[in-house]
Design an enzyme around this catalytic site. Sequence first.
Site, short mmCIF file in Angstrom:
data_model
loop_
_atom_site.label_atom_id
_atom_site.label_comp_id
_atom_site.label_asym_id
_atom_site.label_seq_id
_atom_site.Cartn_x
_atom_site.Cartn_y
_atom_site.Cartn_z
N ASP A 152 0.83 -1.20 0.00
CA ASP A 152 0.00 0.00 0.00
C ASP A 152 0.87 1.26 0.00
O ASP A 152 2.01 1.21 -0.48
CB ASP A 152 -0.93 -0.05 1.23
CG ASP A 152 -2.28 0.60 0.96
OD1 ASP A 152 -2.29 1.78 0.61
OD2 ASP A 152 -3.33 -0.06 1.11
N HIS A 217 -3.87 6.30 2.84
CA HIS A 217 -4.56 5.09 2.37
C HIS A 217 -4.06 3.84 3.09
O HIS A 217 -4.85 3.03 3.59
CB HIS A 217 -4.32 5.00 0.86
CG HIS A 217 -5.11 3.97 0.12
ND1 HIS A 217 -4.66 2.69 -0.06
CD2 HIS A 217 -6.32 4.03 -0.49
CE1 HIS A 217 -5.55 2.00 -0.77
NE2 HIS A 217 -6.57 2.80 -1.05
N SER A 542 -11.00 -0.51 -1.87
CA SER A 542 -9.78 -0.46 -1.05
C SER A 542 -10.09 -0.69 0.42
O SER A 542 -9.26 -1.23 1.16
CB SER A 542 -9.13 0.91 -1.16
OG SER A 542 -8.45 1.03 -2.38
#
Length: 756
Positions: A152, A217, A542
């Site tokens: 990620d 994220h 996600s």
Amino acid sequence: MEWVIRFLCFFFYLLLIHMLITGLLAAPDEEQLNLYVVYLEDMVNKDSLHLEDDDDVIIDQLHIHILASVKLSENEARKSILYSYTWSFNAFAAKLSKDEVDKLMEMDQVLSVYPNRHYQLQTTKSWDFIGLPQTAKRNLEAESNIIVGLLDTGITPESESFQDTGFGPPPTKWKGSCKHYVNFSGCNNKLIGARYFHVEGNYDPNDIISPVDVIGHGTHTSSTAVGNAVANASLYGLANGTARGAVPSARVAVYKVCWASSSCSDVNILAGFDAAIHDGVDVLSISVGGFKENYSVDSIAIGSFHALKKGIITVAAAGNSGPSLASLCNHAPWLVTVAASGINRQFRSTVELGNGKTVSGIGIDAFDLEKKLYPLISGAEAANSNDVDSARYCLPESLDPEKVKGKLVYCRLKKWGVDSVVKGIGGVGTIVESDQSYDTAEIFMAPGTVVNSSDGNTITSYINSTRKPLAVIYKSQELEVPAPFIGSFSSRGPNPGSKHILKPDIAAPGVDILAAFTPLASLTGLEGDTQFSKFTIMSGTSMACPHVAGVAAYVKSFHPSWSPAAIKSAILTSATPMSRRMDRFAEFSYGVGQVNPHGAVSPGLVYDTDQMGYIQFLCHEGYKGSSLAVIVGSKSINCSSLIPGFGYDALNYPTMQVKLNNDKQPTTAIFRRTVTNVGAPVSAYSATVKAPSGVEISVKPMSLSFSHNRQIQSFTVVVKANPMPASTLVLSGSLVWKSPRHVIRTPIVLYHAKKA
Ligand SMILES: *[C@@H]1O[C@H](CO)[C@@H](O)[C@H](O)[C@H]1NC(C)=O
Ligand SMILES: *[C@@H]1O[C@H](CO)[C@@H](O)[C@H](O)[C@H]1NC(C)=O
Ligand SMILES: *[C@@H]1O[C@H](CO)[C@@H](O)[C@H](O)[C@H]1NC(C)=O
Ligand SMILES: *[C@@H]1O[C@H](CO)[C@@H](O)[C@H](O)[C@H]1NC(C)=O
Ligand SMILES: *[C@@H]1O[C@H](CO)[C@@H](O)[C@H](O)[C@H]1NC(C)=O
Ligand SMILES: *[C@@H]1O[C@H](CO)[C@@H](O)[C@H](O)[C@H]1NC(C)=O
Ligand SMILES: *[C@@H]1O[C@H](CO)[C@@H](O)[C@H](O)[C@H]1NC(C)=O
């Protein structure tokens, strides 16, 4: 496209800025060297030779030697090789000309050469919503030996979600590492590994060259999968409660492969897989995707196949390209492909107009406006030139600051970020009208909300009806809504790759999820945003992906010896069915339905398969030669000399999908399956079949009995469908094996390829 979550917009925004700075948008240089991955036979990787980390040199030499044979000299080879993958598979990344690519392809040791591409990154309450309360049964000791790896944007080591109070040292099997990195406070006994990979080396000023997460994220997804329980988490009071992962006692290892400057590219994703497999993670979660092509050119499919060989299950996001059909990525059958569902809450704001009417908008607006009402103006009326069309959408530079100052501005939606535009020139906030139905909440950096067209009409006719229109937007509140549903952005099937494999596999919460965030980014990433928070709300597949990765870790903590396919089967066959009435694309939207962590721990029976099962499947699908070799890492597999995979789909998969013949002919499909008993040693199951009209489904035998643990039984399912009109989108049937204690459900889906 309007469904794109704000995060992605931010991401591309940074990307564009970087390209302008580094001149990537300018003409390429004369030599035309591009970055490629060169795949070699697996045999000589370090893990298989039991070499130590310092023995890199041997394999690196081999790579340079191979490359030197097409470059002018060994020196040239050394200069153009950017990375050697030496741990879990055998490959290198290098800058090559088209001619050199052709020459390499002809070499015996080379399996494949393909160009580097760029992929996109695609809660307090979600775990309770899917039936994993804080008080759920846990196997604490085993759980603390589970390591979840994430590929990620990095991680925030300071976050409470990753503190190690009460944690012992890492499991002894752990071979990973964590160094002293710039701006990175370091690992601990919870966050046991952190590495970063940026093979291209063209860093952006916005990047920090360490595993630290400047985007948020990776912090969000990691805390959703394995974060500690953190009480009193919220986004400015919204979504308040205890934020936690599925397995708060498990360990986390993060591989930063996505960057502000270059999104997530093949060369970095492969490096992440190579390291994570070597380091000894149990579960991999990858909330990244972007390509629909076949497995032999997809680094996520290839990396996860190597993970599978080491017993590691990989969970991936289905993509945010919905709701159009056949839009999903990450569709290899050895991946668990996750769609995003909504939980039963929405964030909405009330807009009150000067005439006393109110309408409701969707979005996250954390601002308490002081005045009772503010002047309201439409973007079109506030235009600073004749370009009224741009002003209607409140695009940058289109509005007159004089006309906007101190006012709320009504804008049609074309691009996110109009709140920043309006605020930047002295406006108070924005009411954004969208003609698309909205199910996710955007975060606003100034007072703002999104209304639908009919409410938009109410507002514009009010503006037209009075000389001094007034309005106010109230701070957002949580509202209860019917759930689950599938987010409109969530990518849909049918599978663009293998026509006989149902994808997505499963749905998990991915709409308005609260989880940990980075202090290094504002909530929206928009210019002028001064909002920062330890937790934030994001939407996307996600966010759904780490929910299922967490559940895979949860299952593994009870059954450490289960294969990736067995864990996947347990998660799929125990899912909570979802209703066709909620979504006309049915299984193409939600797969088997909503993930059910409690049920996944004791499935009763599993559809198991091993590496050879997938290879037989690949042969059946027409993979051969180098396109097979590059996936499995070896040239020695000859499909014609293998026992063929059995039945219609040639794989012991936990779901079944039939592609209908044309609308004139009937269709017959024969599926062959085996199930392994993982429930009580002595047990009996009987089959129940549901067939849609015009379809006949029969199962032989209709009952299965077991006398010991791990016993395997076979059965056959015959699906016969009458000719169906070509307008048939998706027909849903099912096969259920039932015992007094277990229900093992397999959707059987039929569809017309023409429609998809
Ligand atoms: C990172 O570290 C450098 C040098 O220690 C410092 O100048 C910089 O401000 C830090 N950046 C962030 C975002 O903390
Ligand atoms: C929870 O957080 C809010 C604001 O962040 C704070 O005012 C409140 O005191 C906290 N409550 C507890 C029990 O910690
Ligand atoms: C969230 O905050 C509200 C208002 O402050 C409070 O009534 C509620 O109990 C909180 N919920 C949780 C789960 O903490
Ligand atoms: C628009 O949103 C309102 C809620 O504010 C809802 O009642 C109405 O049904 C929606 N209209 C359409 C056409 O979706
Ligand atoms: C408001 O007025 C504008 C121009 O004066 C017109 O284009 C628009 O259709 C009107 N809207 C409504 C809802 O009456
Ligand atoms: C997969 O794609 C590669 C490259 O485009 C092609 O050579 C190969 O034949 C394809 N394989 C299958 C099974 O579609
Ligand atoms: C693959 O196996 C078949 C049957 O055993 C044999 O005829 C063929 O020559 C083999 N092909 C290769 C490339 O080894």
